[in-house]
Design a protein around this motif. Structure first.
Motif, short mmCIF file in Angstrom:
data_model
loop_
_atom_site.label_atom_id
_atom_site.label_comp_id
_atom_site.label_asym_id
_atom_site.label_seq_id
_atom_site.Cartn_x
_atom_site.Cartn_y
_atom_site.Cartn_z
N ALA A 300 0.85 -1.14 -0.06
CA ALA A 300 -0.05 -0.02 0.03
C ALA A 300 0.85 1.21 0.09
O ALA A 300 0.56 2.41 -0.51
N LEU A 301 1.88 1.28 0.77
CA LEU A 301 2.88 2.22 0.63
C LEU A 301 3.42 2.58 -0.94
O LEU A 301 3.44 3.87 -1.26
N ARG A 302 3.96 1.52 -1.39
CA ARG A 302 4.26 1.58 -2.83
C ARG A 302 3.02 2.59 -3.60
O ARG A 302 3.52 3.10 -4.67
N GLU A 303 1.93 2.06 -3.50
CA GLU A 303 0.90 2.32 -4.21
C GLU A 303 0.37 3.76 -4.02
O GLU A 303 0.15 4.54 -5.06
N GLY A 304 0.56 4.34 -2.66
CA GLY A 304 0.20 5.48 -2.11
C GLY A 304 1.20 6.43 -2.85
O GLY A 304 1.11 7.50 -3.42
N PHE A 305 2.61 5.89 -2.95
CA PHE A 305 3.63 7.01 -3.31
C PHE A 305 3.34 7.12 -4.79
O PHE A 305 3.83 8.28 -5.38
N GLY A 379 -5.15 -1.38 3.52
CA GLY A 379 -4.42 -0.82 2.31
C GLY A 379 -4.83 0.61 2.18
O GLY A 379 -4.20 1.49 1.85
N GLN A 380 -6.36 0.84 2.17
CA GLN A 380 -6.57 2.10 1.78
C GLN A 380 -6.37 3.05 3.04
O GLN A 380 -5.92 4.25 2.90
N ASP A 381 -6.41 2.71 4.21
CA ASP A 381 -5.88 3.47 5.37
C ASP A 381 -4.25 3.89 4.96
O ASP A 381 -3.79 5.19 5.22
N VAL A 382 -3.49 3.13 4.66
CA VAL A 382 -2.04 3.31 4.26
C VAL A 382 -1.95 4.38 3.19
O VAL A 382 -1.19 5.69 3.52
N ARG A 383 -2.73 4.30 2.15
CA ARG A 383 -2.66 4.86 1.14
C ARG A 383 -3.20 6.41 1.37
O ARG A 383 -2.73 7.28 0.94
N ALA A 385 -2.77 7.74 4.28
CA ALA A 385 -1.88 8.42 4.97
C ALA A 385 -0.78 8.87 4.34
O ALA A 385 -0.19 9.82 4.56
N VAL A 386 -0.44 8.22 3.31
CA VAL A 386 0.76 8.65 2.36
C VAL A 386 0.26 9.73 1.61
O VAL A 386 1.28 10.72 1.30
N ALA A 387 -0.73 9.70 1.02
CA ALA A 387 -1.27 11.09 0.51
C ALA A 387 -1.40 12.36 1.47
O ALA A 387 -0.82 13.51 1.24
N ALA A 388 -1.67 12.18 2.73
CA ALA A 388 -1.51 13.31 3.74
C ALA A 388 -0.22 13.56 4.15
O ALA A 388 0.15 14.93 4.00
N PHE A 389 0.82 12.60 4.17
CA PHE A 389 2.26 13.00 4.25
C PHE A 389 2.61 13.68 3.09
O PHE A 389 3.30 14.56 3.13
N ALA A 390 2.77 13.26 1.96
CA ALA A 390 3.01 13.83 0.44
C ALA A 390 2.64 15.33 0.38
O ALA A 390 3.29 15.83 0.16
N ALA A 391 1.31 15.51 0.83
CA ALA A 391 0.78 16.89 0.92
C ALA A 391 1.51 17.77 1.75
O ALA A 391 1.51 19.07 1.56
N ARG A 392 2.50 17.39 2.74
CA ARG A 392 3.13 18.21 3.58
C ARG A 392 4.59 18.32 3.19
O ARG A 392 5.62 18.82 3.87
N LEU A 393 4.92 17.65 1.95
CA LEU A 393 6.25 17.58 1.44
C LEU A 393 6.43 19.14 0.74
O LEU A 393 5.60 19.53 0.38
N PRO A 394 7.69 19.69 0.74
CA PRO A 394 7.77 20.92 -0.29
C PRO A 394 7.39 21.03 -1.55
O PRO A 394 7.68 19.83 -2.18
#
Length: 400
Positions: A300-305, A379-383, A385-394
């Motif tokens: 799910a991390l790979r899919e989310g990234f 898996g959806q929870d992980v994806r 969370a990845v979206a929320a994390f990525a949104a906070r990257l520069p």
């Protein structure tokens, strides 16, 4: 402390790095972890003393609490040693307060038997990276590096190593390479290669407990490949601490003498030993479940990234060998660490609870650990969370 990395020598370096990156980054990370409503792992050492003592509330189901308490290794300590020897299929086992002590003792005992103080190790092994040259400075041994590649040594490397050695130490899994394990065929080949050189084989099995899924073999069969094995009790079993050295009875008897010389003959250890018995009873049977779910999380991390437009992001190993693995991103450690902390602070969901380490220019990595708390994640929870994390990257639009 937020993950097993905090137990090791690298923790001090990581903490200094985090402190240098920005005011209170480490403190914010720890506070965010404590306040998060959802995490992938909540280790026992996160908890209060009262909560930790509650682990022993049902200790009467694990051992006879009406027998005399242990004194210098007797009683319940001996009962644990017998249990561990049975699990690993060895003649005997000795309880040690730390794995560092257990392994130093094991290797110096083997040196006395082989007459060779040279120990072949991996460049990323725990004694080489985290023990301040203790094998050499304390044990009088001479470690030589078979390889420093981010994998276990190969049979060809062992056979072709240019100088003799009396013992080969293999860390299973190799934590600093990403908690990686060889295949069963590769492992047996390496052991055979060492035997051809008349060397003994010692397993650093700090996390050996969870290797059964990858190898598809029971613990006793895995441990049976080696002449001696060390196992940790707190890294996966959630005990208060402790370790064991298992192997032939004569070796273990000698190790107990050296344990005393090293200052490891502790007067009473029943609280820790009872916590180990609890871990063997309650956590050991669950480890295969954690490993299986770590693979769900990794996928799910790979899919989310990929969905977040971070195609370079890497999960290593791609299919985790244990319930721990690495995540690599094309960002500096302070940038990734800040995004991870902000995500936990602002959403209450902690995807990356460990600190981030610089892996090269513009690269960093962190360790992901999946335990009981992580089983609640889909898996959806992980994806998400990845979206929320990525949104906070520069350079990325913030979403909540």
């Amino acid at each position: 402390m937020t993950d097993t990395a905090e137990h090791d020598g690298r923790a001090a370096d990581r903490e200094r790095d985090e402190d240098a990156r920005g005011p209170g980054l480490r403190e914010r990370r720890l506070a965010a972890h404590r306040g998060a409503r959802r995490v992938l792992a909540r280790f026992g050492f996160h908890r209060t003393l009262r909560e930790r003592l509650a682990l022993l509330a049902d200790a009467g189901d694990l051992h006879d609490l009406d027998e005399p308490s242990d004194v210098y290794g007797g009683g319940v300590v001996e009962a644990l040693e017998r249990k561990v020897a049975g699990l690993l299929g060895t003649e005997a086992a000795a309880f040690f307060p730390t794995g560092t002590m257990a392994q130093q003792v094991a290797l110096r005992c083997w040196a006395g038997r082989t007459g060779d103080r040279t120990v072949a190790v991996h460049g990323l092994s725990h004694p080489e990276v985290h023990e301040r040259n203790a094998l050499r400075e304390v044990g009088g041994l001479r470690p030589v590096r078979v390889t420093s590649e981010p994998r276990l040594p190969t049979a060809a490397e062992v056979r072709g190593f240019e100088e003799p050695f009396g013992a080969l130490m293999l860390e299973l899994p190799l934590r600093d390479a990403g908690f990686v394990l060889p295949s069963w065929e590769e492992l047996t080949g390496v052991v055979e290669a060492a035997r051809e050189r008349d060397a003994v084989v010692h397993f650093d099995g700090a996390r050996l407990w969870e290797s059964t899924v990858h190898f598809g073999r029971p613990l006793a069969e895995i441990a049976g490949l080696a002449d001696s094995v060390y196992v940790s009790f707190y890294k996966s079993l959630e005990a208060f601490g402790g370790a064991a050295l298992a192997g032939p009875e004569q070796l273990v008897d000698e190790a107990k003498v050296w344990r005393h010389r090293y200052g490891g003959q502790v007067f009473q250890q029943f609280p820790t030993v009872l916590s180990v018995l609890a871990g063997l009873e309650r956590e050991l049977p669950r480890l295969p479940e954690y490993v299986a779910h770590a693979r769900v999380v990794a996928a799910a991390l790979r899919e989310g990234f990929a969905a977040a437009g971070l195609p370079w992001a890497r999960v290593h190993p791609e299919v985790p060998h244990t319930h721990d693995f690495q995540v690599w991103l094309p960002y500096e450690a302070d940038v990734a660490g800040e995004a991870a902390v902000r995500t936990a602070e602002e959403t209450g969901v902690e995807l990356f609870g460990a600190g981030w380490t610089r892996g090269g220019p513009g690269l960093s990595y962190t360790e992901v650990h999946v335990r009981a708390a992580g089983l609640e994640w889909t898996g959806q929870d992980v994806r998400a969370a990845v979206a929320a994390f990525a949104a906070r990257l520069p350079g990325r639009p913030q979403r909540r």
